[in-house]
Design an enzyme around this catalytic site. Sequence first.
Site, short mmCIF file in Angstrom:
data_model
loop_
_atom_site.label_atom_id
_atom_site.label_comp_id
_atom_site.label_asym_id
_atom_site.label_seq_id
_atom_site.Cartn_x
_atom_site.Cartn_y
_atom_site.Cartn_z
N ASP A 144 2.79 9.53 -1.17
CA ASP A 144 1.69 8.68 -0.73
C ASP A 144 1.50 7.54 -1.72
O ASP A 144 1.55 7.77 -2.94
CB ASP A 144 0.39 9.49 -0.65
CG ASP A 144 -0.44 9.17 0.59
OD1 ASP A 144 -0.22 8.09 1.17
OD2 ASP A 144 -1.27 9.99 0.98
N HIS B 212 0.81 -1.22 0.00
CA HIS B 212 0.00 0.00 0.00
C HIS B 212 0.85 1.27 0.00
O HIS B 212 0.32 2.35 -0.23
CB HIS B 212 -0.93 0.00 1.21
CG HIS B 212 -1.98 -1.06 1.14
ND1 HIS B 212 -3.30 -0.79 0.82
CD2 HIS B 212 -1.92 -2.40 1.33
CE1 HIS B 212 -3.99 -1.92 0.82
NE2 HIS B 212 -3.17 -2.91 1.12
#
Length: 468
Positions: free
Chosen positions: A366, A158
């Site tokens: 991110d 992730h």
Amino acid sequence: MSRLIVISNRVSVPKAAGAAGAQGGLAVALNSALREHRGIWFGWSGQETEEFTGHLDMQRNNGVTTATIDLEPQDIDEYYNGYANRTLWPLFHYRIDLTEYDRNFGEGYERVNARFADSVLPLIEPDDLVWVHDYHLLPLGSMLRQKGVKNRIGLFLHTPWPPARLLVSLPFHERLVSSMLEYDVIGFQTAEWLGSFLHYVDKEMGLDVNEDGSIDYNGRRIVARAFPIGVDYKEFVEGGQSEEAKDAYDHLKASVRGRKVLIGVDRLDYSKGLGERFESFNRFLADNPDQAANVVLLQIAPPSRGDVASYQQIREDLERKTGHINGAHADVAFVPIRYVNRGYPRRQLAGFYRAADIGLVTPLRDGMNLVAKEYVAAQDAEDPGVLILSQFAGAALQLTDALQVNPHSIEHVSETIKRALEMPVAERRRRHEKLLASVRDEDVVHWRDEFVKTLFGKQDVEAGETAA
């Protein structure tokens, strides 16, 4: 149909819709997947135990079966606070200046991964698909192989994957990556992170990388691919029409008394660029005194990892910046920054998003960022807000009609805030329509189906053949 065994560091026990506090993107995504695949979600309970026993706490809530174990304080300190969050997390977010290398951290990381393998092993049946998640558990697939597990095992990361020139600063980096090659499928959020991984495998390990991104290793073929994660679009939109969402919308609108609202929703983490965001908003207020009294920034930032010093520091810095900015620009009836250190249920967040004229999503780095997608999904199509999105968020590759910014440039973000506030409704509608199509069509179901299809698709392929 094969069951799905999901393994992650933490397990979020599902509750009634709208009843829980804010959930992370992983929890929202996996609950949806597990309900449809009669699966089990295994991981750490978040609780401590004086002595590790491997005891499984099995529960079934809202259609999802969970199995959790408790960890010893030393495990938590070395594996979670240590290697995961003081070594891998900063390194994977390009913050080598914050990365700590400690042999005890590495030993704790491997010990807890071995405990995960021992504990989950009895739950795995021969036809199950095993789906491991994130940087906490990179070597878990290799440890399951050592225990005789022949099932299809996939890993989804992730976070970003760092460039090779940064990864090689990690002691035993090659051993870590070699253990990852025991998975059948390795998934990344974006083509950029996938490319960094394949570059390392090629240049540092000398392995063959095929044109389709698969890797030949020890007589096996591993599929490495980008699978951009999405939101549970249908569930989120339905939640946005609830009474809780409407009440949140009305409450925020009434409290700002006609002012424009910018909203940020982020974990309290240095990767989210919150300090830079506050400084950019301060620059906007200083450069646009005629608008300063008519704009409010609502920053929701639930604390996380409070035992890690760098997280304590970011909280102190933000509190100081908030005081400075509010002191410089507030009056007796108005403060420009509302800084809130708590989480909110997703239905309330949907109401807040809909009430906000600008979604300010400006991480320094991110893996994806689902807040950006939730903001888009929450908008009124007739009068939508504007998404300002960091070019360094994984979502930027999909959400190209957002106003993309360099979050390191205070001037750029400040000028983009001004542009967003002045954007004509026709342009806002045009941008929102394209953004919404991406969020709707590439949702969590699409992400889940693509990964599971890839993981399952090679099951009947003869050894040595290329996966479809």
